[in-house]
Structure formats: structure tokens, C-alpha cells
Design a protein around this motif. Structure first.
Motif, mmCIF file in Angstrom:
data_model
loop_
_atom_site.group_PDB
_atom_site.id
_atom_site.type_symbol
_atom_site.label_atom_id
_atom_site.label_comp_id
_atom_site.label_asym_id
_atom_site.label_seq_id
_atom_site.Cartn_x
_atom_site.Cartn_y
_atom_site.Cartn_z
ATOM 1 N N ALA A 27 0.830 -1.206 0.000
ATOM 2 C CA ALA A 27 0.000 0.000 0.000
ATOM 3 C C ALA A 27 0.863 1.255 0.000
ATOM 4 N N GLU A 28 1.942 1.231 0.778
ATOM 5 C CA GLU A 28 2.850 2.388 0.806
ATOM 6 C C GLU A 28 3.547 2.571 -0.540
ATOM 7 N N LEU A 29 3.952 1.476 -1.159
ATOM 8 C CA LEU A 29 4.582 1.564 -2.483
ATOM 9 C C LEU A 29 3.595 2.080 -3.528
ATOM 10 N N ASP A 30 2.328 1.651 -3.437
ATOM 11 C CA ASP A 30 1.309 2.153 -4.354
ATOM 12 C C ASP A 30 1.080 3.652 -4.162
ATOM 13 N N ALA A 31 1.089 4.103 -2.908
ATOM 14 C CA ALA A 31 0.910 5.530 -2.628
ATOM 15 C C ALA A 31 2.070 6.341 -3.200
ATOM 16 N N ILE A 32 3.280 5.819 -3.061
ATOM 17 C CA ILE A 32 4.447 6.513 -3.624
ATOM 18 C C ILE A 32 4.334 6.573 -5.140
ATOM 19 N N GLU A 33 3.888 5.471 -5.741
ATOM 20 C CA GLU A 33 3.747 5.447 -7.205
ATOM 21 C C GLU A 33 2.698 6.458 -7.671
ATOM 22 N N GLN A 34 1.614 6.599 -6.920
ATOM 23 C CA GLN A 34 0.589 7.585 -7.277
ATOM 24 C C GLN A 34 1.122 8.999 -7.151
ATOM 25 N N GLU A 35 1.996 9.244 -6.176
ATOM 26 C CA GLU A 35 2.532 10.579 -5.947
ATOM 27 C C GLU A 35 3.764 10.882 -6.804
ATOM 28 N N MET A 36 4.239 9.919 -7.577
ATOM 29 C CA MET A 36 5.460 10.112 -8.348
ATOM 30 C C MET A 36 5.380 11.301 -9.325
ATOM 31 N N PRO A 37 4.275 11.545 -10.040
ATOM 32 C CA PRO A 37 4.231 12.735 -10.893
ATOM 33 C C PRO A 37 4.434 14.034 -10.119
ATOM 34 N N VAL A 38 3.895 14.113 -8.909
ATOM 35 C CA VAL A 38 4.077 15.307 -8.074
ATOM 36 C C VAL A 38 5.530 15.429 -7.650
ATOM 37 N N ILE A 39 6.125 14.321 -7.263
ATOM 38 C CA ILE A 39 7.524 14.329 -6.839
ATOM 39 C C ILE A 39 8.418 14.777 -7.982
ATOM 40 N N LEU A 40 8.200 14.231 -9.171
ATOM 41 C CA LEU A 40 9.032 14.597 -10.323
ATOM 42 C C LEU A 40 8.831 16.058 -10.724
ATOM 43 N N ALA A 41 7.590 16.541 -10.635
ATOM 44 C CA ALA A 41 7.329 17.951 -10.950
ATOM 45 C C ALA A 41 8.022 18.858 -9.934
ATOM 46 N N ASP A 42 8.013 18.478 -8.668
ATOM 47 C CA ASP A 42 8.708 19.265 -7.648
ATOM 48 C C ASP A 42 10.214 19.256 -7.873
ATOM 49 N N VAL A 43 10.751 18.125 -8.307
ATOM 50 C CA VAL A 43 12.184 18.045 -8.607
ATOM 51 C C VAL A 43 12.531 18.979 -9.767
ATOM 52 N N ASP A 44 11.677 19.002 -10.793
ATOM 53 C CA ASP A 44 11.907 19.913 -11.917
ATOM 54 C C ASP A 44 11.874 21.371 -11.469
ATOM 55 N N LEU A 45 10.941 21.699 -10.585
ATOM 56 C CA LEU A 45 10.865 23.060 -10.061
ATOM 57 C C LEU A 45 12.119 23.406 -9.272
ATOM 58 N N LEU A 46 12.554 22.488 -8.431
ATOM 59 C CA LEU A 46 13.786 22.735 -7.672
ATOM 60 C C LEU A 46 14.986 22.890 -8.595
ATOM 61 N N ASP A 47 15.061 22.093 -9.635
ATOM 62 C CA ASP A 47 16.160 22.224 -10.593
ATOM 63 C C ASP A 47 16.156 23.607 -11.241
ATOM 64 N N ALA A 48 14.971 24.068 -11.625
ATOM 65 C CA ALA A 48 14.871 25.390 -12.242
ATOM 66 C C ALA A 48 15.277 26.487 -11.254
ATOM 67 N N GLN A 49 14.924 26.337 -9.997
ATOM 68 C CA GLN A 49 15.284 27.334 -8.999
ATOM 69 C C GLN A 49 16.768 27.273 -8.656
ATOM 70 N N ILE A 50 17.334 26.086 -8.596
ATOM 71 C CA ILE A 50 18.750 25.936 -8.274
ATOM 72 C C ILE A 50 19.625 26.573 -9.341
ATOM 73 N N ILE A 51 19.213 26.478 -10.587
ATOM 74 C CA ILE A 51 19.988 27.066 -11.673
ATOM 75 C C ILE A 51 20.197 28.557 -11.454
ATOM 76 N N THR A 52 19.220 29.216 -10.857
ATOM 77 C CA THR A 52 19.278 30.672 -10.704
ATOM 78 C C THR A 52 19.884 31.130 -9.382
ATOM 79 N N LEU A 53 20.356 30.203 -8.558
ATOM 80 C CA LEU A 53 20.872 30.599 -7.249
ATOM 81 C C LEU A 53 22.113 31.476 -7.323
ATOM 82 N N ASP A 54 23.004 31.172 -8.242
ATOM 83 C CA ASP A 54 24.280 31.889 -8.260
ATOM 84 C C ASP A 54 24.381 32.925 -9.365
ATOM 85 N N ARG A 55 23.254 33.289 -9.942
ATOM 86 C CA ARG A 55 23.264 34.319 -10.981
ATOM 87 C C ARG A 55 21.926 35.040 -11.000
#
Length: 90
Positions: A23-51
């Protein structure tokens, strides 16, 4: 003198119970699109940290925020449909 192996055996004796359930693995799988979208957002924000963010950086962050929000809305809509709650605006 106690060997570290005896301590390790006591600590890892319950390792089988520490595995995630199906059940926990299924919940993680359901939330995976949100996790990946958050990772993309963090990547975009990290790029701008030093400039200073350029217009392209600003667009990338806005798109990533929209994708993250859309993923969260989709998850809420999917989970709301499976819980059997009939609701509406309060």
C-alpha cells in the motif's frame, strides 16, 4: 569486549518489518508525478541561485510551478475520486 556484529544483529533483527508495504509503495507510485514535478521546479530554482535570473530562467520557473501545481491538482482529483467522499465547495 562486545563486537559490533552482535549490536548489528540486534539492530537489524527487525529489518523485514521495516520494508514498505504494498500500500505504501502504491501511494508513492501515485505521488510520483508530483515528486518529479517538484524536482523539476527545484532544478529550475537551483539554476538561478548563483546568478541573476534571465527571462528564460523566469519562464522555466513559471512553467515548472504550473506543472507542479497541475500534478498536485491531478493527484487530489484522483484521490478524491477513490475515497468515496462526495464534496463540493464549502
Amino acid at each position: 569486549m562486545n563486537h559490533i556484529v552482535t549490536v548489528q544483529d540486534a539492530v537489524t533483527a527487525f529489518a523485514d518489518f521495516m520494508e514498505p508495504t504494498d500500500a505504501e509503495l502504491d501511494a508513492i507510485e501515485q505521488e510520483m508525478p508530483v515528486i518529479l514535478a517538484d524536482v523539476d521546479l527545484l532544478d529550475a530554482q537551483i539554476i538561478t541561485l548563483d546568478r541573476t535570473p534571465t527571462e528564460v530562467d523566469d519562464r522555466r520557473i513559471r512553467r515548472a510551478r504550473r506543472r507542479a501545481l497541475a500534478a498536485r491538482v491531478a493527484l487530489v482529483n484522483r484521490t478524491a475520486g477513490t475515497t468515496g467522499l462526495s464534496g463540493g465547495a464549502a
